[in-house]
Every structure is written in structure tokens, then in C-alpha cells.
Design a protein around this motif. Structure first.
Motif, mmCIF file in Angstrom:
data_model
loop_
_atom_site.group_PDB
_atom_site.id
_atom_site.type_symbol
_atom_site.label_atom_id
_atom_site.label_comp_id
_atom_site.label_asym_id
_atom_site.label_seq_id
_atom_site.Cartn_x
_atom_site.Cartn_y
_atom_site.Cartn_z
ATOM 1 N N VAL A 194 67.659 -37.175 34.169
ATOM 2 C CA VAL A 194 67.092 -38.318 33.450
ATOM 3 C C VAL A 194 68.226 -39.275 33.097
ATOM 4 O O VAL A 194 69.290 -38.835 32.649
ATOM 5 C CB VAL A 194 66.380 -37.856 32.161
ATOM 6 N N ARG A 195 68.011 -40.570 33.297
ATOM 7 C CA ARG A 195 69.062 -41.554 33.012
ATOM 8 C C ARG A 195 68.792 -42.362 31.751
ATOM 9 O O ARG A 195 69.699 -42.894 31.134
ATOM 10 C CB ARG A 195 69.264 -42.470 34.212
ATOM 11 N N ASP A 196 67.540 -42.499 31.367
ATOM 12 C CA ASP A 196 67.205 -43.158 30.106
ATOM 13 C C ASP A 196 65.810 -42.713 29.698
ATOM 14 O O ASP A 196 65.108 -42.039 30.457
ATOM 15 C CB ASP A 196 67.287 -44.690 30.222
ATOM 16 N N LEU A 197 65.423 -43.074 28.496
ATOM 17 C CA LEU A 197 64.114 -42.702 27.962
ATOM 18 C C LEU A 197 63.306 -43.957 27.668
ATOM 19 O O LEU A 197 63.857 -44.960 27.193
ATOM 20 C CB LEU A 197 64.271 -41.884 26.677
ATOM 21 N N ASP A 198 62.005 -43.899 27.939
ATOM 22 C CA ASP A 198 61.087 -44.990 27.619
ATOM 23 C C ASP A 198 60.037 -44.451 26.662
ATOM 24 O O ASP A 198 59.218 -43.599 27.043
ATOM 25 C CB ASP A 198 60.414 -45.520 28.886
#
Length: 584
Positions: A194-198
Motif C-alpha cells: 500500500v502506498r497511501d490511504l484514502d
């Protein structure tokens, strides 16, 4: 400080002492103390009590005093003094594969290398190869390890950020002004990296939600803060973006920000075919375009209150988030032939767990209790075999002793059973670490590659196929040997291995440890097609890691697996029959 945080400090002390070249017994004392604290069942208040500390195995007076100081004050002068002796960045070097304390000390003492950047410079200039005990080969490996680290910068293992992410989501869900809350993106699709969270939140009061989000304890710093969108950096280092919408917009925003990009393109194209436009906020009629001779659609736009209704509007059955990679899900959804994916509650037991007999942190009894607390009907214990010296692998005498203990314990259980197994090393030539005469006394055998990862594809493939062709081998564990973001998979012809597993009836492990998640989800449709059974195992080295099964379920769902594809969804009576089938 929590028990886990105290254990981390003790481990760091041991590491810093090793860098100083201190007495090995003193170094080992801190490592053992960290392990004892982690496995100990007492409370934080007990750690502030000298009498209670004295009862913990492996903790002497000097270390007990330091633990008490940490538990009472949250800090420790001793480690602050130790840290002051070294540059802050030197501990980064431990993240480079192939570097231990002795090599780091040599690099620091001889070349004044105290960071990853300085190490790269020293390697590129050839100075590392000149050091005793290093050489050209080690220098090349270090260069590659640094390159891999840089390549993965900004990437996180799903398991690294799951706890923090769920804490944030749960707290926002409990906010009185939050109507609907979900983490979207690759996290919701259960990608292993995972590279970022939304974070998507439906509310009538955006200001209250964005304020609560920005002030959450998991937030380390604020990147941007607006009325409907905010971005922060969490303590783990990952960026988290919050998007606040109303309840009408929520299903569209959730679907769009869940992705994947390829899935979204297909969704928009299907909307266009019907004369509609689809974006992250709504499904609307496509405006007329005289130049394109396109007339406004007269087809009524259906009401969309959730994602299921959005898919239905596009003549599709609901597509679970894990499958949204544009890898056949639309074709199946059109035909209403999507599989009913496995759920966490379908698991009835698991295998491949370790105890203090090898490199685990809990006893047989503690592992059994933890498994029963999760509602499992059976648990397979598989200690490392004798060749895994670094993992305190068991010899034949210890293995037979554990079998006897397990048989005795099973007499006390009602509706639960421990299975006696071993994680048996696959040696270079494909033979096993124990002879068949020893393996025949076990309920199951897990075969694993733990060494010599640099064979050619042909040799590695022959090695593994020879091992699983042994009728006594039940499971092939972590089939590619990968460690996410740390070690690439070894080269192996997986189609050939899956074919052999199909012919021999060998179960293929989905190793649920977040650092592995191996076999990769992309291979499970092929394995399923071949009739190969999956077994989801946590590879648990401590009782709480049994909960890693949750990560395995996510990957199994992403691999299109149902409960019928996963052998440990079978109840106790039937799994006993399946364990005998391979040997027959």
C-alpha cells in the motif's frame, strides 16, 4: 509505555551494545529480556513492581530496574546515553539485507559510515570491498539491497499499516457526525503493498470530521487541511487523504477511490454505453453533442444508494473490492457467475505454527488456548527442523518428545485438537531434513525452502517438486520465499510446481504473515483451475500472530478463492480424513 514498546527498547539496547562491541552475554541478556517481556502475561502496573518483575524468567536486577523506569516514566536515561554515542541514522543500516551489527560496526569504525547514503557512497567508490570480511561480492549485494530499498521508498506492507488504519477508521466511525466511513484505495482491495490511504466519510458536518481527523493520535503531521479534503502523515509514515462527501455522493466516491484505475475506466465506459456519465460524485445523463451526433439518453437513471445499486445500474452483480483489478471480474459479473468468496468465519483451524520448542514465543498450551479463543477447532504445530539452526530447529529427539506431549494434551481437549507436525527444510537437492521413518510419526509435514535461494530456475523447480513428491509431505510453505519489500522471490517455475502439487495432492500454503502473503494472489486462480487446495496458515511465532489469518483471508479473496478451495475450512472430523489422503 506498553509491554511491546518496552520490549522494543530492550532490543535496541542489545543492538547498540553490539555496535559498541560489548560482552556477548550482556547483549544476549537484553535480547532474552525483550523476548520474556513480550511473552509475559502480566499488566503494565506489574512492570512497575520490582517483586513482580523478579518473577519474570530471564530478567535480572539491573534489567528489572530499567524496565521499571521505562514503565513508570516512559523514558530511560541508559538508552538515551547509548544513543548519544552513535549518529541517529546508523540504525537505518539494519534495514539493509546482509548487514548485521558486526559489519555495521566495521563500516562505522573503519569508514565512518553511519547512514544508508554514506554506505552507498562507500560502495560506489569501492572502499567497502577493501574491508576485511567484505569483498567485491558483498559490496555488490549491498548496492543491490540499497537499490531495492530506494525502489520501495514510500511503499508499505499492508500488515505494517493495518492496525493504525483500522484504529483511525474505527474512531471516525464512532464520531457522532460520521454517517458512513470506509478506507478505500488499494487498502480496501487488499493489495499486499500500500502506498497511501484514502478515507471516505459521509457527513452533514464536514468541519467536525476534518477537525477530528487532523487531531487524531495516529497523525504525525498535517500536509493539507481543507473543508472537504485533508491530507496527513500518519506515525507509520504513510500518507492518508480524507475526502468528506454527503450521503448521496458516498457510493460514487467510495467506488471511484477504491479503484483500481483499470476497473474505474471500465465502469465509466459501461456508463457511456448507456448514455450516462460516471464520476466520483454522481451518475448523470450525458449531455447531447451535435458534433458527435450523440443524443441525450432517454433511459431513466436509476437511484443509487450504495455500491450494489451502482453495479446493478450497469447490469452487473456487485463486485467485491478485492476483485476490482480488471482481471475478469466484469465478464463474471455480467454472467452473475462471480464466486462466493471465502469469509473469515469459514476457517475452522490452521497449521504451521511455532512454539518455544524452536523459535516461537509461547508454549503449546498457550498456542492452543489462543486458537480456541479465536473459535478454531484445530491447530497444527510445526517447529523448524534441525537444519534451521538460526531458528533453533529441533532434532529427532526433541521432535519425538513434542509429539508425545501433543498426544497427551489432546486427551484433555473436547472439540479441539492439536496436530503434530514439523516445518521440514527442503535441502539443496530436494531431499528432506528428516528421514521418512521420523516423518511418518507426524500428523502432517510442512516442506519449506529456507536456504540456498540462488539456484537456477530449473534447479529450484526440481528441488521443490522432488520434495512435494514425497507422500509424507502435506504442505508446501511460502512457495516463493519472498519477504515483501525486503527480499525478492527466488526464481522458480510456478506453473510446473502447481502442476506437481495437483498430481501429488500437496496443499499449497497461503502464508498469512504480512511480510510474506505467499503464494501471491495472482497465482491462485491458476492453482484453483488445477484443483490445488489452498491452506491459509499464519506461520505464527507467538499466540497473538494467529490473528494474521485475517490478512490471509484478504489475499485468498483477492485470489478468487471460496471456502471450498481452502482446505482448513473443513471441520475437525473431515480435516483428519484429508490429512490421511496424501499419505494414502
Amino acid at each position: 509505555m506498553t509491554k511491546v514498546e518496552i520490549a522494543v527498547v530492550l532490543e535496541e539496547i542489545g543492538t547498540l551494545l553490539e555496535l559498541k562491541g560489548e560482552n556477548p552475554f550482556k547483549i544476549r541478556a537484553y535480547a532474552n529480556a525483550a523476548r520474556s517481556i513480550e511473552a509475559w502475561g502480566g499488566s503494565l502496573s506489574d512492570l512497575q513492581d520490582e517483586e513482580a518483575l523478579a518473577k519474570i524468567p530471564g530478567i535480572g536486577k539491573a534489567i528489572a530496574a530499567k524496565i521499571r523506569e521505562l514503565a513508570t516514566t516512559g523514558s530511560l536515561k541508559y538508552i538515551e546515553d547509548l544513543r548519544a554515542e552513535f549518529p541517529t541514522a546508523i540504525l537505518e543500516l539494519f534495514s539493509i539485507s546482509g548487514l548485521g551489527a558486526k559489519k555495521i560496526k566495521a563500516l562505522y569504525d573503519k569508514l565512518h559510515v553511519s547512514s544508508v547514503a554514506e554506505l552507498l557512497t562507500a560502495c560506489e567508490s569501492g572502499r567497502v570491498a577493501e574491508l576485511p570480511g567484505f569483498g567485491e561480492t558483498t559490496q555488490e549485494k549491498l548496492c543491490k539491497a540499497i537499490a531495492d530499498r530506494m525502489k520501495h521508498s514510500g511503499s508499505f506492507q499492508f500488515g505494517e499499516i493495518a492496525s493504525e488504519s483500522e484504529s483511525l477508521r474505527n474512531d471516525l466511525s464512532a464520531h457522532p457526525d460520521a454517517l458512513q466511513v470506509c478506507i478505500a484505495g488499494s487498502y480496501r482491495r487488499r493489495k499486499e503493498i500500500v502506498r497511501d490511504l484514502d478515507l471516505i466519510v459521509a457527513t452533514k458536518k464536514p468541519a467536525a470530521i476534518t477537525k477530528s481527523f487532523a487531531e487524531h493520535p495516529t497523525v504525525e503531521s498535517i500536509i493539507a487541511h481543507g473543508p472537504t479534503k485533508s491530507s496527513v502523515r500518519l506515525r507509520s509514515g504513510i500518507q492518508c487523504d480524507l475526502r468528506v462527501v454527503n450521503t448521496t455522493e458516498y457510493p460514487f466516491a467510495l467506488n471511484y477511490f477504491t479503484g483500481s484505475k483499470e476497473h474505474n475506466i471500465e465502469m465509466r465506459n459501461r456508463a457511456l454505453e448507456r448514455g450516462w456519465t460516471l464520476n466520483e460524485y454522481r451518475l448523470a445523463a450525458l449531455p447531447s453533442d451535435p458534433k458527435a451526433k450523440r443524443k441525450r439518453s432517454t433511459k431513466k437513471i436509476p437511484r443509487v444508494r450504495d455500491e450494489a445499486e451502482l453495479y446493478r445500474a450497469l447490469d452487473l452483480e456487485f463486485i467485491p473490492p478485492e476483485l476490482r483489478e480488471n482481471c475478469g471480474e466484469f465478464r463474471a459479473a455480467e454472467k452473475h457467475s462471480l464466486p462466493r468468496l471465502i469469509e473469515a468465519e469459514n476457517l475452522r483451524g490452521t497449521f504451521h505454527c511455532h512454539t518455544i520448542a524452536s523459535d516461537g514465543h509461547n508454549t503449546l498450551e498457550e498456542m492452543a488456548q489462543a486458537a480456541q479463543a479465536l473459535g478454531l477447532e484445530y491447530l497444527g504445530i510445526a517447529e523448524h527442523s534441525r537444519s534451521s539452526i538460526q531458528a533453533h530447529g529441533v532434532d529427532e529427539v526433541k521432535l519425538r518428545a513434542q509429539i508425545a506431549i501433543i498426544r497427551k494434551l489432546n486427551e484433555k481437549f473436547a472439540g479441539f485438537r492439536l496436530f503434530a507436525g514439523v516445518e521440514c527444510d527442503i535441502l539443496r537437492d530436494g531431499s528432506l531434513d528428516f528421514p521418512d521413518e521420523v516423518l511418518s510419526h507426524l500428523d502432517f509435514v510442512v516442506a519449506s525452502v529456507h536456504s540456498v535461494f540462488n539456484l537456477s530456475e530449473a534447479d529450484m523447480t526440481r528441488r521443490i517438486i522432488r520434495a512435494i513428491s514425497n507422500p509424507l509431505v502435506t504442505i508446501l510453505a511460502h512457495p516463493t520465499g519472498r519477504l515483501l519489500l525486503k527480499r525478492e522471490p527466488y526464481v522458480v517455475d510456478l506453473p510446473a510446481v502447481l502442476e506437481a502439487a495437483s498430481e501429488t495432492g500437496t496443499w499449497i500454503e497461503l502464508n498469512a504473515a504480512p511480510k510474506r502473503l505467499d503464494l501471491d494472489w495472482r497465482w491462485w486462480p491458476r492453482a484453483k483451475e488445477k484443483g490445488v487446495k489452498c491452506v491459509i496458515n499464519p506461520d505464527a511465532h507467538r499466540a497473538e500472530r494467529l490473528q494474521d489469518l485475517w490478512f490471509g483471508i484478504g489475499i485468498a479473496r483477492k485470489g478468487w478463492l471460496t471456502k471450498d478451495d481452502v482446505v482448513n475450512c473443513l471441520p475437525l472430523g473431515k480435516i483428519e480424513q484429508e490429512l490421511k489422503r496424501k499419505r494414502a
